[in-house]
Write a protein that holds these residues in place. Structure first.
Motif, PDB file in Angstrom:
ATOM      1  N   HIS A   4       0.847  -1.185   0.000  1.00  0.00           N
ATOM      2  CA  HIS A   4       0.000   0.000   0.000  1.00  0.00           C
ATOM      3  C   HIS A   4       0.877   1.227   0.000  1.00  0.00           C
ATOM      4  N   TYR A   5       0.473   2.239  -0.761  1.00  0.00           N
ATOM      5  CA  TYR A   5       1.167   3.515  -0.775  1.00  0.00           C
ATOM      6  C   TYR A   5       0.126   4.610  -0.921  1.00  0.00           C
ATOM      7  N   SER A  19      -2.438   7.304  -4.685  1.00  0.00           N
ATOM      8  CA  SER A  19      -2.246   5.950  -4.181  1.00  0.00           C
ATOM      9  C   SER A  19      -1.905   5.049  -5.355  1.00  0.00           C
ATOM     10  N   ARG A  20      -1.658   3.792  -5.076  1.00  0.00           N
ATOM     11  CA  ARG A  20      -1.325   2.874  -6.159  1.00  0.00           C
ATOM     12  C   ARG A  20      -2.533   2.586  -7.038  1.00  0.00           C
ATOM     13  N   HIS A  21      -3.755   2.909  -6.576  1.00  0.00           N
ATOM     14  CA  HIS A  21      -4.961   2.711  -7.365  1.00  0.00           C
ATOM     15  C   HIS A  21      -5.300   3.904  -8.237  1.00  0.00           C
TER      16      HIS A  21
END
Length: 67
Positions: A4-5, A19-21
């Protein structure tokens, strides 16, 4: 185990979240808040005195395709 980031940047009443999404954004303060999520939904919420909270989401979730 997943990873997660997230990183948040605040610009006055605006906030941009990375975020990564994807990228999401929000606007507002303590009582009224509008946000746009990474999957295309919009959410409006109002916080009233006494702990009452009213919220409504608009749009539908788009499925995520991971490669």
């Amino acid at each position: 185990m997943g990873w997660h980031y997230s990183k948040s940047v605040k610009l006055g009443p605006f906030r941009v979240d990375l975020s990564r999404h994807g990228i999401s954004s929000s606007f507002g303060g303590r009582r009224f808040h509008v946000s746009a999520t990474t999957d295309g939904r919009r959410h409006v919420s109002v916080h009233l005195p006494g702990g009452f909270h009213v919220g409504k989401s608009f749009g539908r979730r788009r499925p995520r395709h991971y490669s």
